[in-house]
Enzyme design. Structure first.
Site, PDB file in Angstrom:
ATOM      1  N   HIS A  61      -4.777  -2.502  -7.741  1.00  0.00           N
ATOM      2  CA  HIS A  61      -6.182  -2.435  -8.298  1.00  0.00           C
ATOM      3  C   HIS A  61      -7.188  -3.181  -7.213  1.00  0.00           C
ATOM      4  O   HIS A  61      -8.475  -3.937  -7.812  1.00  0.00           O
ATOM      5  CB  HIS A  61      -5.983  -3.601  -9.694  1.00  0.00           C
ATOM      6  CG  HIS A  61      -5.250  -2.838 -10.510  1.00  0.00           C
ATOM      7  ND1 HIS A  61      -4.767  -3.516 -12.011  1.00  0.00           N
ATOM      8  CD2 HIS A  61      -4.884  -1.717 -10.869  1.00  0.00           C
ATOM      9  CE1 HIS A  61      -4.032  -2.973 -12.402  1.00  0.00           C
ATOM     10  NE2 HIS A  61      -4.146  -1.889 -12.053  1.00  0.00           N
ATOM     11  N   ALA A 110     -15.090   0.519  -7.087  1.00  0.00           N
ATOM     12  CA  ALA A 110     -14.299  -0.658  -7.169  1.00  0.00           C
ATOM     13  C   ALA A 110     -14.842  -1.752  -6.427  1.00  0.00           C
ATOM     14  O   ALA A 110     -14.666  -3.003  -6.682  1.00  0.00           O
ATOM     15  CB  ALA A 110     -13.063  -0.481  -7.374  1.00  0.00           C
ATOM     16  N   GLU A 162     -15.658  14.883   0.388  1.00  0.00           N
ATOM     17  CA  GLU A 162     -14.559  14.325  -0.072  1.00  0.00           C
ATOM     18  C   GLU A 162     -13.156  14.582   0.979  1.00  0.00           C
ATOM     19  O   GLU A 162     -13.254  15.906   1.427  1.00  0.00           O
ATOM     20  CB  GLU A 162     -13.921  14.849  -1.363  1.00  0.00           C
ATOM     21  CG  GLU A 162     -12.449  14.509  -1.733  1.00  0.00           C
ATOM     22  CD  GLU A 162     -11.783  13.110  -1.750  1.00  0.00           C
ATOM     23  OE1 GLU A 162     -12.716  12.081  -2.134  1.00  0.00           O
ATOM     24  OE2 GLU A 162     -10.935  12.897  -1.046  1.00  0.00           O
ATOM     25  N   HIS A 206      -2.988   7.111 -10.024  1.00  0.00           N
ATOM     26  CA  HIS A 206      -2.855   5.891 -11.009  1.00  0.00           C
ATOM     27  C   HIS A 206      -1.919   6.260 -12.246  1.00  0.00           C
ATOM     28  O   HIS A 206      -1.419   7.395 -12.426  1.00  0.00           O
ATOM     29  CB  HIS A 206      -4.106   5.186 -11.330  1.00  0.00           C
ATOM     30  CG  HIS A 206      -4.948   5.964 -12.486  1.00  0.00           C
ATOM     31  ND1 HIS A 206      -4.371   6.694 -13.368  1.00  0.00           N
ATOM     32  CD2 HIS A 206      -6.182   6.070 -12.433  1.00  0.00           C
ATOM     33  CE1 HIS A 206      -5.284   7.433 -13.918  1.00  0.00           C
ATOM     34  NE2 HIS A 206      -6.755   6.950 -13.454  1.00  0.00           N
ATOM     35  N   TYR A 207      -1.678   5.121 -12.824  1.00  0.00           N
ATOM     36  CA  TYR A 207      -0.395   5.130 -14.018  1.00  0.00           C
ATOM     37  C   TYR A 207      -1.171   5.615 -15.498  1.00  0.00           C
ATOM     38  O   TYR A 207      -0.556   5.183 -16.288  1.00  0.00           O
ATOM     39  CB  TYR A 207       0.410   4.013 -14.170  1.00  0.00           C
ATOM     40  CG  TYR A 207       1.144   3.967 -12.673  1.00  0.00           C
ATOM     41  CD1 TYR A 207       1.378   4.877 -11.896  1.00  0.00           C
ATOM     42  CD2 TYR A 207       1.795   2.865 -12.514  1.00  0.00           C
ATOM     43  CE1 TYR A 207       2.112   4.823 -10.605  1.00  0.00           C
ATOM     44  CE2 TYR A 207       2.445   2.586 -11.096  1.00  0.00           C
ATOM     45  CZ  TYR A 207       2.726   3.590 -10.283  1.00  0.00           C
ATOM     46  OH  TYR A 207       3.283   3.476  -9.242  1.00  0.00           O
ATOM     47  N   MET A 208      -2.558   5.596 -15.273  1.00  0.00           N
ATOM     48  CA  MET A 208      -3.198   6.224 -16.545  1.00  0.00           C
ATOM     49  C   MET A 208      -3.594   5.420 -17.530  1.00  0.00           C
ATOM     50  O   MET A 208      -3.987   5.592 -18.617  1.00  0.00           O
ATOM     51  CB  MET A 208      -2.498   7.397 -16.930  1.00  0.00           C
ATOM     52  CG  MET A 208      -2.514   8.673 -16.048  1.00  0.00           C
ATOM     53  SD  MET A 208      -1.133   9.877 -16.492  1.00  0.00           S
ATOM     54  CE  MET A 208      -0.166   9.741 -15.125  1.00  0.00           C
ATOM     55  N   VAL A 209      -3.143   3.881 -17.317  1.00  0.00           N
ATOM     56  CA  VAL A 209      -3.528   3.075 -18.262  1.00  0.00           C
ATOM     57  C   VAL A 209      -5.093   2.932 -18.572  1.00  0.00           C
ATOM     58  O   VAL A 209      -5.732   2.612 -17.446  1.00  0.00           O
ATOM     59  CB  VAL A 209      -2.997   1.752 -18.126  1.00  0.00           C
ATOM     60  CG1 VAL A 209      -3.105   0.690 -19.148  1.00  0.00           C
ATOM     61  CG2 VAL A 209      -1.472   1.622 -18.100  1.00  0.00           C
ATOM     62  N   GLN A 263      -9.644   1.244 -14.367  1.00  0.00           N
ATOM     63  CA  GLN A 263     -10.491   2.527 -14.154  1.00  0.00           C
ATOM     64  C   GLN A 263     -11.622   2.448 -15.365  1.00  0.00           C
ATOM     65  O   GLN A 263     -12.749   2.973 -15.023  1.00  0.00           O
ATOM     66  CB  GLN A 263      -9.382   3.796 -14.430  1.00  0.00           C
ATOM     67  CG  GLN A 263      -8.722   3.664 -15.838  1.00  0.00           C
ATOM     68  CD  GLN A 263      -8.189   5.106 -15.873  1.00  0.00           C
ATOM     69  OE1 GLN A 263      -8.653   5.998 -15.693  1.00  0.00           O
ATOM     70  NE2 GLN A 263      -6.968   4.980 -16.771  1.00  0.00           N
TER      71      GLN A 263
HETATM   72  C1  LIG Z   1      -0.351   3.682  -7.851  1.00  0.00           C
HETATM   73  C2  LIG Z   1      -1.473   3.490  -8.691  1.00  0.00           C
HETATM   74  C3  LIG Z   1      -1.521   2.964  -9.930  1.00  0.00           C
HETATM   75  C4  LIG Z   1      -2.495   2.469 -10.713  1.00  0.00           C
HETATM   76  N1  LIG Z   1      -2.740   2.529 -12.167  1.00  0.00           N
HETATM   77  C5  LIG Z   1      -3.493   2.244 -12.765  1.00  0.00           C
HETATM   78  C6  LIG Z   1      -3.813   2.481 -14.100  1.00  0.00           C
HETATM   79  O1  LIG Z   1      -2.615   2.444 -14.747  1.00  0.00           O
HETATM   80  N2  LIG Z   1      -4.756   2.151 -14.685  1.00  0.00           N
HETATM   81  C7  LIG Z   1      -5.911   1.935 -13.944  1.00  0.00           C
HETATM   82  O2  LIG Z   1      -7.048   1.747 -14.906  1.00  0.00           O
HETATM   83  N3  LIG Z   1      -6.169   1.724 -12.908  1.00  0.00           N
HETATM   84  C8  LIG Z   1      -5.038   2.096 -12.110  1.00  0.00           C
HETATM   85  N4  LIG Z   1      -4.861   2.053 -10.771  1.00  0.00           N
HETATM   86  C9  LIG Z   1      -6.266   1.654 -10.054  1.00  0.00           C
HETATM   87  C10 LIG Z   1      -7.234   2.800  -9.940  1.00  0.00           C
HETATM   88  O3  LIG Z   1      -6.653   4.086  -9.843  1.00  0.00           O
HETATM   89  C11 LIG Z   1      -8.350   2.532  -9.038  1.00  0.00           C
HETATM   90  O4  LIG Z   1      -8.767   1.264  -9.144  1.00  0.00           O
HETATM   91  C12 LIG Z   1      -9.548   3.378  -8.958  1.00  0.00           C
HETATM   92  O5  LIG Z   1      -9.179   4.802  -9.144  1.00  0.00           O
HETATM   93  C13 LIG Z   1     -10.399   3.096  -7.965  1.00  0.00           C
HETATM   94  O6  LIG Z   1     -11.712   4.107  -7.967  1.00  0.00           O
HETATM   95  P1  LIG Z   1     -12.578   4.375  -6.845  1.00  0.00           P
HETATM   96  O7  LIG Z   1     -13.614   5.193  -7.187  1.00  0.00           O
HETATM   97  O8  LIG Z   1     -13.034   2.897  -6.347  1.00  0.00           O
HETATM   98  O9  LIG Z   1     -11.790   4.806  -5.542  1.00  0.00           O
HETATM   99  P2  LIG Z   1     -11.176   5.884  -5.465  1.00  0.00           P
HETATM  100  O10 LIG Z   1     -10.859   6.674  -6.755  1.00  0.00           O
HETATM  101  O11 LIG Z   1      -9.839   5.586  -4.583  1.00  0.00           O
HETATM  102  O12 LIG Z   1     -11.904   6.985  -4.547  1.00  0.00           O
HETATM  103  C14 LIG Z   1     -12.406   6.908  -3.130  1.00  0.00           C
HETATM  104  C15 LIG Z   1     -12.479   8.319  -2.772  1.00  0.00           C
HETATM  105  O13 LIG Z   1     -13.217   8.303  -1.460  1.00  0.00           O
HETATM  106  C16 LIG Z   1     -12.404   9.149  -0.454  1.00  0.00           C
HETATM  107  N5  LIG Z   1     -12.731   8.825   0.812  1.00  0.00           N
HETATM  108  C17 LIG Z   1     -12.676   7.515   1.313  1.00  0.00           C
HETATM  109  N6  LIG Z   1     -13.075   7.563   2.659  1.00  0.00           N
HETATM  110  C18 LIG Z   1     -13.754   8.619   2.714  1.00  0.00           C
HETATM  111  C19 LIG Z   1     -14.429   9.185   3.828  1.00  0.00           C
HETATM  112  N7  LIG Z   1     -14.750   8.372   4.987  1.00  0.00           N
HETATM  113  N8  LIG Z   1     -14.927  10.449   3.762  1.00  0.00           N
HETATM  114  C20 LIG Z   1     -14.727  11.195   2.732  1.00  0.00           C
HETATM  115  N9  LIG Z   1     -14.287  10.713   1.579  1.00  0.00           N
HETATM  116  C21 LIG Z   1     -13.619   9.608   1.577  1.00  0.00           C
HETATM  117  C22 LIG Z   1     -11.111   9.265  -1.175  1.00  0.00           C
HETATM  118  O14 LIG Z   1     -10.171  10.114  -0.430  1.00  0.00           O
HETATM  119  C23 LIG Z   1     -11.144   9.207  -2.421  1.00  0.00           C
HETATM  120  O15 LIG Z   1     -11.145  10.267  -3.109  1.00  0.00           O
HETATM  121  C24 LIG Z   1      -3.777   2.623 -10.161  1.00  0.00           C
HETATM  122  C25 LIG Z   1      -3.807   2.670  -8.810  1.00  0.00           C
HETATM  123  C26 LIG Z   1      -2.749   3.499  -7.823  1.00  0.00           C
HETATM  124  C27 LIG Z   1      -2.685   3.650  -6.522  1.00  0.00           C
END
Ligand SMILES: Cc1cc2nc3c(=O)[nH]c(=O)nc-3n(C[C@H](O)[C@H](O)[C@H](O)COP(=O)(O)OP(=O)(O)OC[C@H]3O[C@@H](n4cnc5c(N)ncnc54)[C@H](O)[C@@H]3O)c2cc1C
Ligand SMILES: *[C@@H]1O[C@H](CO)[C@@H](O)[C@H](O)[C@H]1NC(C)=O
Ligand SMILES: *[C@@H]1O[C@H](CO)[C@@H](O)[C@H](O)[C@H]1NC(C)=O
Ligand SMILES: *[C@@H]1O[C@H](CO)[C@@H](O)[C@H](O)[C@H]1NC(C)=O
Ligand SMILES: *[C@@H]1O[C@H](CO)[C@@H](O)[C@H](O)[C@H]1NC(C)=O
Length: 601
Positions: free
Chosen positions: A537, A571, A61, A127-130, A583
């Protein structure tokens, strides 16, 4: 002063009680599985694999602990919207990648910052936790797209249930008119570790939004977790029901793995710079920590969970992706996969804002005594800071007379139960979402918004790379409003928002945004071009699909086509972006692929 002390004590309470240290920094190491990205999906799949005996797992990470590095804003639900998640490129956060997307051709060339967590927990720490699930038809369509019936709603529901635990609302601190409904059968009493519940506060404004939505035909609905999205309800959220703090993939999945002394090693503040191969078999990951490169070898598999922007980036810089892009950066082509970085889905959002004759959370931002009171309430897990701000959400397929035939035809690409518009009640100003400073207008008036998100968008963006170096930010093309039907649906949605305001039976001041002077379709479209912003998203950029689909990147078990021992799990592999907040689906995907791996698939 008192407020500041409380800030500090809340922050120290939140520091996790474990400390994983980077072992053997700089020396090459070997594990069975290496998971790249300790985010939402990454920690979920790592924690599940770690439940199997005799398996070793490393998580790589780039960030650290948001609780300490991001402070209380990242923990307290009521501050989620002020935790530097705005679209203004200057609204940076120390626990974020702070990406800035390319100018939006159909939105007046605006350049939006796009929040992405750079921390354990990833974007679940931002994120906003929904918490809410897509419609049945959504996952049934995934089964069609992948040719694998195990993605049908009935087959994935057990994985949704497995990932989380529902705690019923505690009405003690909530107003009587904010009671919630839900379907207990959508959850499993044995589900864990993610916490799903409702905050100890329901905003009075949301009670009027329910009325307003009902007045336009968006009726009250039982829940959003049983495969139907039609109507309005109080959304469940991912917070700890006791502490009323954010529940991220770190506080849920990672902490439970650590509590169970799982064989899981986290390399924090460690960046994966390249995937390593022997021929077309993935063997490990080249990483860098404090500037020191070393190799983490994978005996069994490498699992890339770097999110919708960086999973395709990491594949591309490692030689997997569209041949022309790789060659233009002199990257030797290991596997020509034209779909890597394509098919970027997102939900753009906009809102209609009024001054209201009701206290909203606007007040907390410019009235220090009410903020102090909110802190006191939060110290006993009560009050507005327990809520991330959205209370009531609503969904609809637009009434048939609101769209042209050609738009309706375009929208037939979606399953029949998939809504086109999500409505969100917002306890403050949401008409573009630049930064928390947006709220600091007027002279103490209270503002509120009813927002809408396009949840059946037809515009697709893409991801590319600016160099062969993983440290350089990927190129993000959001392409909002590129498809004419998206423009038409968005204009129709603004009219629906105005109608919902009219029916809300609340005493309102003048429309603050877009403003009464914005009336014709052209004027509304111009407002949208000036204000449209992401709900963050992003998904779909390493899409699952059939081997015969030239744009598919991974098969229905998340294995990268043409490469052995390499999966992508986050995602980016969702072939379509379910309506609403992703999420739930991302945790489901991680649960399902973990189970497939443990079953030898
Ligand atoms: C402001 C905001 C509000 C949101 N609100 C909501 C909500 O209310 N409800 C909901 O369901 N979704 C919400 N979302 C969307 C949701 O948070 C994301 O869709 C989801 O968390 C993405 O998950 P993921 O596992 O695909 O990626 P992430 O959770 O982004 O994980 C990717 C990880 O990989 C790491 N990484 C990337 N590249 C590298 C690398 N080269 N080496 C090492 N580590 C690396 C990053 O640091 C990160 O920790 C929101 C997002 C944001 C930003
Ligand atoms: C509900 O909240 C009240 C007040 O904080 C608390 O005393 C009570 O124990 C809670 N009930 C449950 C079931 O958690
Ligand atoms: C719901 O209750 C709150 C708190 O008493 C109040 O402010 C609000 O006006 C009520 N909502 C409606 C629609 O009456
Ligand atoms: C949504 O619910 C309304 C009211 O119950 C109903 O008329 C409509 O057909 C439903 N829409 C869909 C897409 O199921
Ligand atoms: C991404 O989309 C933009 C706008 O449609 C287009 O100009 C660009 O060529 C695309 N890039 C890639 C890598 O597909």
């Amino acid at each position: 002063m008192g407020r500041f002390t409380l800030f500090l004590s809340l922050a120290s309470l939140a520091v996790p009680s474990f400390a994983l240290t980077n072992r053997q920094l700089g020396n090459d190491v070997t594990y069975d599985y290496v998971v790249v990205g300790g985010g939402t999906a990454g920690l979920a799949i790592a924690a599940r694999l770690a439940e199997s005996p005799d398996v070793t797992i490393a998580v790589v990470e780039a960030g650290g602990h948001y609780e300490t590095e991001g402070g209380p804003l990242s923990i307290i639900p009521g501050f989620a919207g002020t935790a530097n998640t705005g679209t203004d490129p200057s609204d940076v956060s120390p626990i974020d990648w702070n990406f800035v997307a390319e100018p939006l051709a159909e939105a007046n060339n605006r350049e939006l910052r796009y929040a992405r967590g750079k921390t354990l927990g990833g974007s679940s720490a931002r994120h906003y936790m929904v918490y809410q699930r897509g419609t049945k038809g959504t996952y049934d369509q995934w089964a069609d797209i992948t040719g694998d019936s195990s993605w049908e709603w009935d087959s994935v529901l057990p994985y949704f249930k497995k990932s989380c635990e529902l705690t019923p609302v505690n009405m003690t601190g909530r107003f009587d008119n904010t009671s919630v409904t839900y379907n207990p059968a959508a959850f499993d009493p044995a589900g864990a570790p993610l916490q799903v519940t409702w905050p100890n506060f329901g905003s009075p404004f949301s009670t009027y939004v329910e009325t307003g939505l009902e007045s336009i035909g968006v009726l009250s609905s039982t829940d959003f977790n049983s495969g139907n999205l039609n109507g309005s309800a109080w959304a469940s959220i991912t917070i700890n029901p006791q502490s009323q703090k954010r529940d991220s993939s770190e506080t849920s999945f990672l902490n439970s793995a650590v509590r169970n002394s799982s064989p899981l090693q986290v390399y924090e503040h460690t960046m994966a710079t390249r995937l390593l191969f022997d021929g077309t078999t993935a063997t490990g990951v080249l990483v860098e920590s404090a500037g020191v490169p070393f190799t983490i070898n994978a005996r069994k598999e490498v699992i890339v969970s770097a999110g919708a922007f960086q999973s395709p980036q990491l594949l591309m810089v490692s030689g997997i992706g569209p041949r022309d892009i790789l060659e233009s950066h002199n990257i030797p082509v290991l596997q020509d996969l034209p779909g890597v970085g394509q098919n970027l889905w997102d939900h753009p959002m906009f809102g209609v804002v009024h001054v209201v004759n009701l206290v909203t959370t606007t007040r907390l931002l410019f009235d220090p005594p009410s903020l102090a009171e909110a802190f006191m309430e939060y110290s006993v897990q009560q009050g507005p800071l327990t809520s991330p701000g959205f209370g009531v959400l609503g969904w609809e397929r637009l009434p048939s007379d609101k769209l042209t035939d050609s738009a309706k035809e375009d929208l037939e690409a979606f399953p029949a139960d998939w809504p086109e518009v999500e409505y969100l009640s917002v306890d403050g100003i949401l008409d573009g979402w630049h930064s928390a400073a947006d709220q600091l207008v007027g002279h103490g008036e209270q503002y509120a918004s009813i927002a809408a998100a396009l949840v059946a968008p037809l515009s697709r963006g893409n991801i590319s790379i600016s160099s062969a170096n993983a440290h350089d930010a990927p190129i993000i093309n959001l392409n909002y409003l590129e498809h004419p039907t998206d423009q038409e649906v968005a204009i129709a949605a603004v009219k629906r928002l105005r109608a919902a305001w009219k029916g809300a039976a609340i005493s309102i001041g003048p429309e603050y945004s877009p403003g009464e002077e914005v009336q014709t379709d052209e004027e509304i479209l111009e407002f949208l071009r000036e204000s449209i912003s992401p709900v963050f998203h992003a998904a779909g950029t390493c899409a699952m699909g059939k081997a015969s689909d030239p744009n598919a990147v991974v098969d229905s078990n998340a294995k990268v086509f043409g490469i052995n021992r390499l999966r992508v799990v986050d995602a980016s592999i969702m072939p379509t972006l379910p309506a609403g907040h992703p999420q739930s689906s991302i945790y489901m995907v991680a649960e399902k692929i973990a189970a497939e791996i443990l079953n030898g698939n």
